[in-house]
Design an enzyme around this catalytic site. Structure first.
Site, PDB file in Angstrom:
ATOM      1  N   GLN A 102       0.860  -1.182   0.000  1.00 23.68           N
ATOM      2  CA  GLN A 102       0.000   0.000   0.000  1.00 23.68           C
ATOM      3  C   GLN A 102       0.898   1.234   0.000  1.00 23.68           C
ATOM      4  OE1 GLN A 102      -2.225   1.635   3.460  1.00 23.68           O
ATOM      5  NE2 GLN A 102      -4.054   1.067   2.308  1.00 23.68           N
ATOM      6  N   TYR A 184      -6.024  10.625   4.957  1.00 22.03           N
ATOM      7  CA  TYR A 184      -4.669  10.914   4.527  1.00 22.03           C
ATOM      8  C   TYR A 184      -4.700  11.751   3.244  1.00 22.03           C
ATOM      9  CZ  TYR A 184      -3.798   7.580   8.228  1.00 22.03           C
ATOM     10  OH  TYR A 184      -3.794   6.957   9.442  1.00 22.03           O
TER      11      TYR A 184
END
Length: 360
Positions: A102, A184
């Site tokens: 990721q 994020y």
């Protein structure tokens, strides 16, 4: 059972086939040093690969030092980090799972302490740094005011995503996931709660998704066409005036039409401390995966307190998602896939060193 349960049927994305549909969700460990992993990361994900999962993702792996959530977060921007992650990817592969990575940037949620120290902002005097964000709006009360990114800085970060994808490819990962969830950086561009820009990176959904689209283009420039690319989305902010499921469906349709994204990993929340989730129960986020799968026609991953093998089987068997992403269940029991196989009437496949466990 006479037929192989859906949970244990192989699944293929592009040239990559996983032995089953159990995916180890990215789970931050906050245990790296200067972005470099260590034996903790090896044993943590090695155990989950040995436990029988089909796909094993690293935790969020950040594209720069200032893109980390905490000073202990994993990164991939230099040769030493690449060498370590190559070791990790090789171990996962050797144990029969598909190694996934990721790729992330923490945005305005950067420069905080780990959860066991309260997720508190770290002042500059204590080694903290100024977070970056689409707008100069802090995550919450008491958090550092982030620096609003200029277009040139956005382009630099897009390039960092591409560079990390290149290093991940060289390290031997077979699936990449772009992290655009949980408040994020890329999610903060998508969310009206965090993005108050009046240029081409703000405004309507097309503008707010521009940074994500540029990252996808840049990553695909380094990530081979034969390897799958996933995107993790927060499908709702759980806050009035935030990013909505309807927008998530629209975005997923656009990603499907582009043809370069293979699966939407459907999570939610993280953009604001004001979020209010009506009910936390097993599978509470599965409807997001189900709706996007059926309305956008793109493969999805279901997440959210999935612990019971029969529940996981129901999700897949009823076409609500293509993969199940597990986190807490696999933290508690890395051998969950083997136990799930027994529960669903199969004899689990074990590494030869663990064959005696068939008697347990």
């Amino acid at each position: 059972m006479s037929a192989v349960p859906h949970l244990f049927q192989p699944v293929t994305f592009r040239s990559v086939t996983a032995r089953n549909r159990i995916t180890v969700s990215p789970m931050c460990q906050y245990s790296a040093e200067d972005g470099l992993g260590n034996d903790w990361h090896i044993q943590n994900l090695g155990a989950k690969a040995a436990g029988g999962a089909g796909i094993v993702f690293t935790e969020a792996t950040h594209v720069s030092a200032i893109g980390r959530i905490t000073p202990g977060c994993l990164g991939l921007w230099n040769d030493a980090q690449e060498a370590f992650l190559a070791r990790l990817a090789a171990l996962i592969s050797r144990l029969g799972a598909v190694p996934g990575i990721q790729i992330a940037h923490a945005g305005r949620k950067a420069s905080v302490t780990p959860p066991w120290e309260g997720n508190k902002p770290i002042p500059h005097a204590a080694g903290g740094w100024t977070p970056l964000a689409p707008s100069a709006i802090p995550f919450g009360e008491g958090y550092t005011i982030p620096e609003a990114l200029r277009p040139g800085q956005i382009a630099e970060i897009v390039g960092q995503f591409a560079a990390t994808a290149r290093l991940a490819r060289r390290a031997g990962f077979k699936i990449a996931e772009i992290h655009a969830a949980h408040g994020y950086l890329l999610h903060s561009f998508l969310s009206p709660l965090a993005n108050h820009r009046d240029d081409s990176y703000g405004g309507d959904l097309a503008g707010r998704s521009r940074a994500l689209m540029e990252v996808i283009d840049a990553v695909r420039g380094e990530w081979p066409a034969e390897l799958p690319l996933f995107v993790r989305l927060s499908c709702t902010d759980w806050v009035e005036g935030g990013f909505t499921l309807e927008e998530a469906v629209m975005l997923a349709k656009r990603l499907k039409a582009r043809g370069d994204v293979d699966l939407i990993d459907c999570s939610s929340g993280g953009a604001s401390p004001a979020q209010r989730i009506p009910s936390l129960h097993p599978g509470y986020q599965v409807p997001f995966a189900e709706r996007i799968r059926h309305e956008a026609g793109i493969a999805t991953g279901a997440v959210g307190l999935i612990r019971d093998p029969f529940h996981a089987e129901e999700i897949l068997g009823n076409g609500r998602a293509d993969l199940v992403f597990l986190a807490r269940a696999l933290l508690a029991d890395p051998a969950w896939p083997q136990r799930a196989a027994r529960s669903l009437g199969l004899t689990p496949e074990l590494p030869p060193q663990y064959q005696r466990a068939h008697l347990a």
